[in-house]
Design a protein around this motif. Structure first.
Motif, short mmCIF file in Angstrom:
data_model
loop_
_atom_site.label_atom_id
_atom_site.label_comp_id
_atom_site.label_asym_id
_atom_site.label_seq_id
_atom_site.Cartn_x
_atom_site.Cartn_y
_atom_site.Cartn_z
N GLY A 62 -7.50 2.03 -4.91
CA GLY A 62 -6.90 3.39 -5.06
C GLY A 62 -6.92 3.86 -6.43
N VAL A 63 -7.59 2.92 -7.28
CA VAL A 63 -7.46 3.46 -9.13
C VAL A 63 -9.00 3.32 -9.42
N LYS A 111 1.09 -1.06 0.08
CA LYS A 111 0.08 0.04 -0.14
C LYS A 111 0.77 1.41 -0.22
N VAL A 112 0.49 2.11 -0.93
CA VAL A 112 1.42 3.42 -1.04
C VAL A 112 0.61 4.50 -0.37
N LEU A 166 -2.96 5.85 -1.80
CA LEU A 166 -3.04 6.52 -3.02
C LEU A 166 -3.07 5.38 -4.17
N ILE A 167 -2.44 4.21 -4.11
CA ILE A 167 -2.58 2.99 -4.66
C ILE A 167 -2.21 2.09 -4.12
N SER A 168 -2.67 0.51 -4.15
CA SER A 168 -2.46 -0.49 -3.59
C SER A 168 -2.22 -1.66 -4.47
#
Lengths: 314, 169
Positions: A260-261, A230-231, A241-243
């Motif tokens: 996250g997208v 996970k970012v 933010l995204i994972s």
């Protein structure tokens, strides 16, 4: 908070009947998302049906070697369950990357699936939002959309679904079990549970009025290395933010789902035939609609995936 | 109004409450236990953390009526002046606070954190989620991330928790 009446359901049938009877009713279990939204008057149920005493808090082995997770199993208990840690590590990791210890102790499996977006414009009641107030417009488009979706969006909504758990379940091919007031049961593949906004962004998922989630089932374990990366803007207690949820086999082949997208856990199975991160990411995010603030997401997905694939080799 | 019976710090309280009353407001406004603090009232800061049936939760994000028959421990129930809970004593010793507003939540959360480690519950930073977990500084930091301290007393809070965990003298 707007006033509401309150009842404790004694059985799942009870709860389903009460829900079907009251169009303004909502179920409450953990309550960590619903009460937050009720305080902001984003959710304004006129009646709450407390389902915490229902016997839906068990985790059981299924006949085919899988696992059946009761709707009321708390996130902490699911993440810590010996079989989940052993055989479905990606799910345990996804759960542990979300929220805080206090919230995971309260939040339930079904509630996690049903949580609403954290789009800042959904939360700001002074601004238009098609998800909150259908037909008013989308303030996020052209706004600060750093955290918002780049796939499966529409001109009416670009919200993401915020769950990490659901991303772990998507890569595991989970199915959602439901029941209705008339006793009719159905199973919904996790891929079909959350929906793209289209022109009805206020509808988050495939549940019908009065339909209740009773369990989530996982198929038999597929082995491989389980990773969840996970970012986010902080090291802990922040939305993605995204994972990337990944299960990578010894031959390097894997399955990947992304958080996250999109308005749902994002997975493109056809992209998994590719072998390098760039090709997988490009096939997964084909047609991405980015903006100034979230244009970094496709490259961040690609690089995070490359890092995950590297880790899986180690 | 709804009737609810709560066992708070070992004493039974029967309350008549508007169903909108959060557990936090029931504790502070109805039982007058004001040790538990209201910070953000949205589950983001952790100041309202209490133990319910021995698990730490945010008392601001749950309704009192949902806890009929439950056993609740607040900061007042952990220890008393002269008979402090080891975690309370360690926060005093290590100066684990400045203004003190987040402290009751920090202490309840810290007690829950060490119980969760002892129970073998893994965390986001656990290298091997199938292994027995240890109360390392990284584990404690991660597990305490739901408690915000605006004064920034984090390093002393960590020292206090490490001492109680027995990883630091």
């Amino acid at each position: 908070m707007k006033a509401f009446t309150y009842e404790k359901a004694q059985s799942t049938a009870d709860a389903a009947a009460a829900l079907a009877r009251n169009p303004g009713a909502k179920l409450i279990a953990g309550g960590t998302n619903l009460l937050d939204l009720m305080k902001l008057q984003i959710e304004t149920p006129t009646h709450l049906i407390d389902i915490n005493r229902l016997q839906l808090d068990q985790i059981e082995d299924t006949a085919d070697g899988g696992l059946r997770i009761g709707a009321l199993v708390r996130n902490t208990d699911l993440a810590a369950h010996p079989r989940v840690r052993q055989d479905y590590g990606v799910l345990s990791r996804a759960l542990l990357s979300g929220a805080s210890g206090q919230l995971r102790n309260k939040a339930t499996t079904a509630g996690n699936l049903l949580q609403r977006t954290r789009c800042p414009y959904f939360y700001d009641t002074t601004l238009p939002c098609n998800k909150r107030n259908p037909g008013t417009g989308c303030s996020a488009i052209g706004g600060i959309d750093r955290n918002l979706a780049i796939m499966a969006t529409s001109e009416h909504c670009i919200a993401t679904h915020p769950s990490d758990m659901a991303v772990g379940m998507r890569v595991l091919d989970a199915t959602v079990e439901t029941v209705r007031a008339d006793g009719a049961k159905r199973t919904i593949p996790i891929a079909d549970f959350h929906r793209a906004p289209g022109n009805t962004p206020h509808i988050d998922n495939a549940l019908a009025q009065g339909e209740i989630i009773t369990a989530v089932t996982l198929p038999a374990p597929v082995g491989g290395k389980h990773l969840y990366r996970k970012v986010r803007d902080r090291a802990s207690y922040a939305f993605a933010l995204i994972s990337v949820a990944a299960i990578v086999q010894p031959d390097g082949r894997g399955r990947f789902a992304y958080g996250g997208v999109a308005p749902k856990p994002w997975r493109v199975e056809a992209a998994e035939r590719q072998t390098d991160a760039k090709a997988i990411a490009e096939a997964t995010l084909a047609g991405a609609r980015t903006s100034e603030h979230n244009a970094f997401k496709p490259l961040l997905v690609q690089r995070t995936l490359a890092s995950v694939l590297q880790e899986a080799k180690g | 109004m709804n009737s609810v019976e709560l066992s708070i710090n070992g004493r039974t309280h029967r309350l008549q409450l508007d169903p909108r009353t959060t557990l936090l407001d029931a504790l502070r406004e109805h039982v007058h236990l004001t040790g538990t603090k209201k910070g953000c009232d949205h589950g983001q800061c952790g100041a309202c953390t209490v133990m319910v049936n021995d698990r730490r939760i945010n008392s601001c994000l749950t309704l009192a009526v949902m806890h009929d028959g439950d056993s609740i421990t607040t900061i007042e129930g952990l220890g008393r002046p002269g008979q402090l809970h080891p975690m309370q004593a360690a926060f005093v010793k290590h100066d684990g606070f400045q203004c003190g507003y987040c402290t009751p939540g920090q202490i309840c959360s810290a007690v829950g954190t060490l119980q969760e480690i002892k129970a073998g519950i893994p965390s986001h930073v656990s290298v091997d989620i199938t292994a027995i977990q240890k109360a390392t500084p990284d584990e404690i930091r991660e597990r305490m991330s739901g408690n915000i301290c605006r004064c920034g007393a984090y390093s002393n809070i960590l020292d206090a928790i490490e001492e109680v965990a027995g990883v630091k003298a």
